[in-house]
Design a protein around this motif. Structure first.
Motif, short mmCIF file in Angstrom:
data_model
loop_
_atom_site.label_atom_id
_atom_site.label_comp_id
_atom_site.label_asym_id
_atom_site.label_seq_id
_atom_site.Cartn_x
_atom_site.Cartn_y
_atom_site.Cartn_z
N TYR A 23 0.80 -1.22 0.00
CA TYR A 23 0.00 0.00 0.00
C TYR A 23 0.84 1.27 0.00
O TYR A 23 0.36 2.33 -0.39
N SER A 24 2.08 1.17 0.48
CA SER A 24 2.98 2.33 0.52
C SER A 24 4.41 1.80 0.70
O SER A 24 4.60 0.63 1.06
N CYS A 57 2.46 0.00 9.69
CA CYS A 57 2.74 1.14 8.81
C CYS A 57 1.77 1.26 7.64
O CYS A 57 2.04 2.00 6.70
N CYS A 58 0.67 0.55 7.68
CA CYS A 58 -0.27 0.57 6.56
C CYS A 58 -1.09 1.86 6.58
O CYS A 58 -1.62 2.25 7.63
N PRO A 59 -1.21 2.52 5.44
CA PRO A 59 -2.01 3.75 5.40
C PRO A 59 -3.51 3.49 5.64
O PRO A 59 -4.25 4.42 5.91
N LYS A 60 -3.95 2.24 5.58
CA LYS A 60 -5.35 1.91 5.85
C LYS A 60 -5.59 1.66 7.34
O LYS A 60 -6.71 1.45 7.76
#
Length: 131
Positions: A23-24, A57-60
């Motif tokens: 995701y990033s 660290c997931c943006p979700k």
């Protein structure tokens, strides 16, 4: 990180197919680091029903809750059913990996367990060895 890792049920499966997509950049770096430790140390993992060490660290991950929590919980539930484990179980990482491969990949259950996942097409094209 402590000696115990906290892992959502579906991440036990996803980790077997991880090839550096995510995701990033932060997510990919964290997942790489977590998987390196899991695979080199064979620690105890605790199966959890909330954001875990991979989600860190997931943006979700919005305040410890996945923005797609309902979908994620469905994937978690399907995985638990296949693994025959439950939330709170503590298992050695290598034993959990063997269960994932034998119950889902070897029995070709990836399409049903991962139905609706945006990463499914990538995972279906990755050949993991039966442990």
């Amino acid at each position: 990180m402590s000696d115990m890792f906290f892992i959502r049920p579906h991440h036990c499966l996803c980790s077997q197919f991880f090839v550096g997509n995510g995701y990033s950049n932060e997510f990919v770096e964290n997942m790489t680091n977590v998987l390196n430790k899991l695979n080199s140390q064979n620690p105890t993992v605790k199966i959890v029903e909330h954001c875990d060490d991979i989600c860190y660290c997931c943006p979700k991950n919005i305040g410890g809750v996945c923005e797609n929590e309902e979908d994620v919980m469905q994937h978690d539930s399907k995985c638990l059913e296949e693994y025959a484990y439950k939330i709170g179980d503590e298992i050695q990482w290598n034993d959990l990996k063997k269960k994932v491969v034998s119950k889902i990949k070897a029995e070709n259950k990836l399409p049903s367990v991962c139905q609706g996942c945006s990463w499914l097409s990538i995972c279906e094209n990755i050949n993991i060895e039966t442990l």
